[in-house]
Design a protein around this motif. Structure first.
Motif, PDB file in Angstrom:
ATOM      1  N   GLU A  30       5.282   1.631  -5.939  1.00 26.78           N
ATOM      2  CA  GLU A  30       4.447   0.865  -5.776  1.00 26.78           C
ATOM      3  C   GLU A  30       4.274  -0.894  -6.523  1.00 26.78           C
ATOM      4  O   GLU A  30       4.026  -0.419  -7.651  1.00 26.78           O
ATOM      5  CB  GLU A  30       3.303   1.292  -6.619  1.00 26.78           C
TER       6      GLU A  30
ATOM      7  N   HIS B   5       0.635  -4.267  -5.633  1.00 25.64           N
ATOM      8  CA  HIS B   5      -0.092  -2.414  -6.522  1.00 25.64           C
ATOM      9  C   HIS B   5      -1.247  -3.169  -6.879  1.00 25.64           C
ATOM     10  O   HIS B   5      -1.885  -3.887  -5.807  1.00 25.64           O
ATOM     11  CB  HIS B   5       0.783  -2.375  -7.444  1.00 25.64           C
TER      12      HIS B   5
ATOM     13  N   HIS C  65      -2.468  -0.405  -0.994  1.00 26.78           N
ATOM     14  CA  HIS C  65      -2.688  -2.105  -2.343  1.00 26.78           C
ATOM     15  C   HIS C  65      -2.745  -3.581  -1.732  1.00 26.78           C
ATOM     16  O   HIS C  65      -2.836  -3.972  -2.836  1.00 26.78           O
ATOM     17  CB  HIS C  65      -1.984  -1.778  -3.185  1.00 26.78           C
TER      18      HIS C  65
ATOM     19  N   HIS D 255      -1.633   6.029   0.065  1.00 27.86           N
ATOM     20  CA  HIS D 255      -2.278   6.415  -0.418  1.00 27.86           C
ATOM     21  C   HIS D 255      -3.757   5.609   0.090  1.00 27.86           C
ATOM     22  O   HIS D 255      -3.812   5.035  -0.857  1.00 27.86           O
ATOM     23  CB  HIS D 255      -2.698   7.335  -1.792  1.00 27.86           C
TER      24      HIS D 255
HETATM   25 ZN   LIG Z   1      -1.460   3.398  -5.985  1.00 28.88          ZN
END
Ligand SMILES: [Zn+2]
Length: 389
Positions: A186, A213, A253, A274
């Motif tokens: 990430e 991120h 992100h 996600h």
């Molecule tokens: Zn995350």
């Protein structure tokens, strides 16, 4: 005064050692919560379908950030190997977090804000190279997964290629307690601005990476940063290098401008490991209809997050987001993207996945669709896009 100094130093050291023993677990208990208020009950029919799923898999879990031995079962937080086995899961993505600004939020974060992971690494008693080097943190977490695998008696496979994945699938035909995981990152600030670190992390087993991120970095803008900018020259080079290595690009992100630029540039399909969708929850964290259409048009995959921010907070909200994506572009692009262990509150831990299957049934999803969402789509994607060997 001089005589006291050794005692003061010894006391500080003692306090530090005690803190190492206690604080990381307390922090994990505080930050990875399960909050379930729905009243869904799993019927025997749903349980039968759930137990028959041969490849439950998930695109996002931050378990390597914490210091807990995930080969052992605990009764807090979201995830460990024994609970993964109990949940009949086949594969988990283990995503590496290396920097996280204090007061982290979905609107605006500065790269210069105090970094909580520095503090966490200090409190975890990790060696000082991890206190200051983001690359070392990534390397440490990647190696940790290999160590957990060695510790787990051949029951956990680190998947780095199509052939590893086929091996996992085959082994599970005889023994569903064999589980696997693959490594993601990430935020590519852990490359520390060096292109060769993409190859170095690939050599450590990393097969997926999100360029940003919570803050803008050397590659470009974060969806929660300040600049909103697109790909930098370095970001451009990293995307090309990831394509060359067959490292999967994760758009979670990433700033909207940079998502568009990566989709234009990448020769390979991308994932969002996600996320939620603006169609069911309007948040800077979530994908617009246009983005969902573009990602699916490139044969990508969208992992629906279980955490507040991506969704309102309940199992039904997870299923709503899945339904939204299916109705907009089709079932083939929907996957699980829990964000277990991601300093997040979720309605279930890993053993609660049958509740999602129940809710999918209740909402009229067919068995074929449920199999696709719960892991079939991710299996197909990885069999095609991981490196061959
Ligand atoms: Zn995350």
């Amino acid at each position: 005064m001089k005589k006291k100094l050794p005692y003061i130093l010894a006391s500080l050291l003692l306090i530090y050692l005690v803190a190492i023993l206690i604080v990381p677990t307390l922090l994990e208990k505080e930050t990875n919560l399960v909050q379930y208020t729905n009243t869904i009950r799993v019927t025997p029919e749903a349980k039968r379908l759930y137990d028959s799923l041969d490849f439950i898999s998930d695109l996002h879990c931050d378990a390597l950030l914490w210091d807990r031995d995930i080969t052992k079962r605990v009764d807090f937080a979201h995830f460990d190997f024994p609970r993964m086995q109990e949940a009949n899961m086949a594969l988990q993505a283990f995503t590496i977090v290396t920097k996280s600004p204090k007061g982290q939020n979905f609107r605006e974060n500065s790269e210069d804000t105090f970094d909580m992971i520095t503090l966490l690494n200090f409190l975890q008693g990790r060696a000082p190279d991890k206190w200051f080097s983001l690359y070392k943190r990534a390397e440490f977490q990647a190696r940790a997964l290999h160590k957990y695998s060695e510790k787990y008696d051949g029951k956990f496979i680190v998947v780095t290629s199509q052939s590893d994945l086929k091996q996992l699938i085959n082994l599970r035909k005889d023994d569903t307690k064999v589980i696997g995981g693959f490594l993601g990152i990430e935020g590519a600030h852990c490359l520390e601005g060096k292109l060769e670190n993409v190859q170095n992390l690939y050599n450590e087993g990393v097969r997926m990476m999100a360029p940003t991120h919570f803050f803008d970095n050397e590659l470009g803008g974060s969806a929660h940063g300040i600049s909103g900018k697109g790909l930098t020259d370095f970001g451009h080079q990293v995307i090309k290098e990831m394509n060359r290595l067959n490292m999967i690009i994760d758009l979670a992100h990433v700033s909207p401008k940079m998502i568009d630029e990566i989709l234009n540039l990448s020769t390979k399909p991308t994932v969002v490991s996600h996320t939620g969708v603006k169609g069911t929850k309007d948040s800077p964290r979530n994908l617009s209809d246009e983005q969902i259409k573009r990602i699916s048009a490139s044969n990508g995959l969208i992992g629906v997050g279980f955490f507040k921010g991506a969704i309102a907070g309940e199992v039904k909200d997870i299923v709503d987001a899945m339904k939204y994506i299916r109705d907009l572009v089709g079932i083939a692009y929907v996957a699980l993207g829990s964000d277990f262990e991601g300093a997040a509150t979720t309605p279930i831990d890993v053993t609660g996945l049958p509740l999602i299957v129940q809710k999918l049934i209740d909402e009229g999803f067919s068995e074929i669709e449920i199999r696709a969402i719960m892991g079939g789509n991710l299996k197909r994607f990885l069999l095609e896009h991981l490196p061959k060997d």
